[in-house]
Design a protein around this motif. Sequence first.
Motif, mmCIF file in Angstrom:
data_model
loop_
_atom_site.group_PDB
_atom_site.id
_atom_site.type_symbol
_atom_site.label_atom_id
_atom_site.label_comp_id
_atom_site.label_asym_id
_atom_site.label_seq_id
_atom_site.Cartn_x
_atom_site.Cartn_y
_atom_site.Cartn_z
ATOM 1 N N UNK A 126 -48.047 1.228 -8.278
ATOM 2 C CA UNK A 126 -47.423 0.625 -9.469
ATOM 3 C C UNK A 126 -47.053 -0.832 -9.207
ATOM 4 N N UNK A 127 -46.497 -1.121 -8.038
ATOM 5 C CA UNK A 127 -46.177 -2.516 -7.687
ATOM 6 C C UNK A 127 -47.440 -3.382 -7.702
ATOM 7 N N UNK A 128 -48.536 -2.861 -7.144
ATOM 8 C CA UNK A 128 -49.790 -3.626 -7.125
ATOM 9 C C UNK A 128 -50.278 -3.900 -8.548
ATOM 10 N N UNK A 129 -50.178 -2.875 -9.403
ATOM 11 C CA UNK A 129 -50.575 -3.015 -10.810
ATOM 12 C C UNK A 129 -49.731 -4.090 -11.498
ATOM 13 N N UNK A 130 -48.406 -4.018 -11.314
ATOM 14 C CA UNK A 130 -47.506 -5.008 -11.926
ATOM 15 C C UNK A 130 -47.763 -6.408 -11.366
ATOM 16 N N UNK A 131 -47.956 -6.481 -10.059
ATOM 17 C CA UNK A 131 -48.167 -7.774 -9.397
ATOM 18 C C UNK A 131 -49.436 -8.454 -9.899
ATOM 19 N N UNK A 132 -50.544 -7.716 -9.902
ATOM 20 C CA UNK A 132 -51.816 -8.349 -10.286
ATOM 21 C C UNK A 132 -51.858 -8.702 -11.768
ATOM 22 N N UNK A 133 -51.140 -7.942 -12.595
ATOM 23 C CA UNK A 133 -51.029 -8.343 -14.001
ATOM 24 C C UNK A 133 -50.231 -9.648 -14.105
ATOM 25 N N UNK A 134 -49.154 -9.736 -13.315
ATOM 26 C CA UNK A 134 -48.332 -10.967 -13.323
ATOM 27 C C UNK A 134 -49.134 -12.157 -12.800
ATOM 28 N N UNK A 135 -50.111 -11.884 -11.937
ATOM 29 C CA UNK A 135 -50.960 -12.962 -11.396
ATOM 30 C C UNK A 135 -52.098 -13.338 -12.355
ATOM 31 N N UNK A 303 -42.873 -0.444 1.250
ATOM 32 C CA UNK A 303 -43.741 -0.524 0.067
ATOM 33 C C UNK A 303 -44.114 -1.968 -0.245
ATOM 34 N N UNK A 304 -43.124 -2.856 -0.175
ATOM 35 C CA UNK A 304 -43.369 -4.279 -0.459
ATOM 36 C C UNK A 304 -44.331 -4.897 0.555
ATOM 37 N N UNK A 305 -44.174 -4.524 1.827
ATOM 38 C CA UNK A 305 -45.089 -5.031 2.861
ATOM 39 C C UNK A 305 -46.526 -4.588 2.592
ATOM 40 N N UNK A 306 -46.679 -3.327 2.191
ATOM 41 C CA UNK A 306 -48.019 -2.806 1.892
ATOM 42 C C UNK A 306 -48.649 -3.572 0.725
ATOM 43 N N UNK A 307 -47.843 -3.823 -0.298
ATOM 44 C CA UNK A 307 -48.327 -4.533 -1.490
ATOM 45 C C UNK A 307 -48.674 -5.988 -1.136
ATOM 46 N N UNK A 309 -49.475 -7.212 1.820
ATOM 47 C CA UNK A 309 -50.666 -7.221 2.660
ATOM 48 C C UNK A 309 -51.935 -7.008 1.867
ATOM 49 N N UNK A 310 -51.915 -6.014 0.970
ATOM 50 C CA UNK A 310 -53.102 -5.708 0.163
ATOM 51 C C UNK A 310 -53.477 -6.895 -0.732
ATOM 52 N N UNK A 311 -52.467 -7.536 -1.316
ATOM 53 C CA UNK A 311 -52.728 -8.678 -2.205
ATOM 54 C C UNK A 311 -53.400 -9.826 -1.441
ATOM 55 N N UNK A 312 -52.910 -10.092 -0.233
ATOM 56 C CA UNK A 312 -53.531 -11.167 0.564
ATOM 57 C C UNK A 312 -54.951 -10.785 0.986
ATOM 58 N N UNK A 313 -55.153 -9.500 1.297
ATOM 59 C CA UNK A 313 -56.494 -9.046 1.690
ATOM 60 C C UNK A 313 -57.458 -9.066 0.504
ATOM 61 N N UNK A 314 -56.902 -9.060 -0.719
ATOM 62 C CA UNK A 314 -57.731 -9.189 -1.922
ATOM 63 C C UNK A 314 -57.917 -10.657 -2.330
ATOM 64 N N UNK A 325 -43.606 -10.846 -6.591
ATOM 65 C CA UNK A 325 -43.010 -9.623 -6.040
ATOM 66 C C UNK A 325 -41.488 -9.628 -6.170
ATOM 67 N N UNK A 326 -40.902 -10.800 -6.084
ATOM 68 C CA UNK A 326 -39.438 -10.882 -6.133
ATOM 69 C C UNK A 326 -38.881 -10.477 -7.501
ATOM 70 N N UNK A 327 -39.742 -10.425 -8.522
ATOM 71 C CA UNK A 327 -39.301 -10.049 -9.874
ATOM 72 C C UNK A 327 -39.550 -8.591 -10.223
ATOM 73 N N UNK A 328 -40.247 -7.862 -9.355
ATOM 74 C CA UNK A 328 -40.637 -6.498 -9.703
ATOM 75 C C UNK A 328 -39.471 -5.521 -9.687
#
Length: 493
Positions: A126-135, A303-307, A309-314, A325-328
Amino acid sequence: MESNQEKKLSDLLNGIPVITISGSQDVTISSIIIDSRRVLPGSMFVALRGTQTDGHQFIETTVNAGASAVLCEALPEKLNDKVTYIQTEDSAAAMGMIAAAFYGHPSQKLSLVGVTGTNGKTSVATFLFQLFRALGYRCGLLSTVQNQIEDEIIPSTHTTPDAVALNKLLSEMLEKNCSHVFMEVSSHSVAQHRITGLHFAGGIFTNITHDHLDFHKTFDNYIKAKKGFFDQLPKSAFALVNVDDRRGSVMVQNTRAKVETYSLQTLASFKGKIISDTLAGMHMEINQQEVWFRVIGRFNAYNLLAVYGAALLLGESSGAVLTELSNLKSPPGRFEQFHSADNIVGIVDYAHTPDALENVLETITHLRHGNEKVITVVGCGGNRDAEKRPKMAAIACKYSNLVILTSDNPRYEDPLDILEQMRKGVPAQDYKKTIVIPDRREAIFKAGLEANPEDIILIAGKGHENYQEINGVKHHFDDKEVLLEVFKKHLSN
């Protein structure tokens, strides 16, 4: 799942391991069906061997209903010469590949990231979904709470849908111009080949503790199922694992993917440190950058570390990722906080494993700043791993001033039997602070009655769920609604 598209059978069978094919491969397939009652003329019926029923016993019924093809592991004695029978060693695995081909391999055209582990899957996805939409990306989400295409919510019935439903959803996401999809990958979905045939851009491992032993039978089988996800990842993918979990390295022993790590305790590709943690938020350092987050708790730090890391790897930049992430906020039912007018704190959390419950209660313990009581309302689901029942009660007692044992989703079990098994985990010295109230609503009201200003009530086990399943019937029940009723009552007293 029906579809308005059609595919030639020979195209669908390309690269599928088969034992024998009886009949023409020139037939046109209009849908792939696993429920014999939904077969229509032109369907391919897939006979799956399930835990409750065996689809092979319905082959003749589906042929009579007009199925053009049957995918099975054992051929029926009598074959219909108007139907094509495909015999394969594993119907579920073959169906995964056929479903992907039927919908045009949508996962190959998306950045699909899978999240697996006992706890944290929903939050990370869910964090990844929210983050990438915000991006600025158009995204899809496949989670326990719900499936989502941008703002459109599609209710979910399983952590991971079956292979046909999954590929149909992915094709819809592609049609709606999604570029990224984030999904929970359950151990069941790996063992049952629901993700076979999908192409992942990356996989994330959160942690592993005892769960789902009702299905997997042994902890070793459970670990193998989780590891099976990483074994399937292509060379082009990343495998991001929590190395603070001692089985993190086991998960990626045989993966072809590029292995990356995250940790709060040791050297890792993505390293975090908690500076402070309060009910208002968490201050962290991630890869030597300090950030304040709205979500709280050590488990959320992971959870935040995983998100991150994944975002940078993408391919995303560190600064943009940390800013968003600070707004999620936490997903529904994941350490979701409510405050009464007289300052009682209510927390609703999905914690339904011993490890998850301990994580939440440890977090609450660290957040206390005085003599606030912690009142925990907890139950265990029926027809699930019974081993964890006494453990859940013992953990609740360890961290709470008052424990109220109650019903969760009893399903087809007697709630009193479940509660008796939980009660066996209560240490003798904690008998006096433990109450058994089978009615969940009554239990939550009792917690409210016992609470004073500043006290913390934890209602654990159901989180986002808005039902209680009793004898196969789902009755409306929402922990949050009941908690807010309790708080209104406090206001009127």
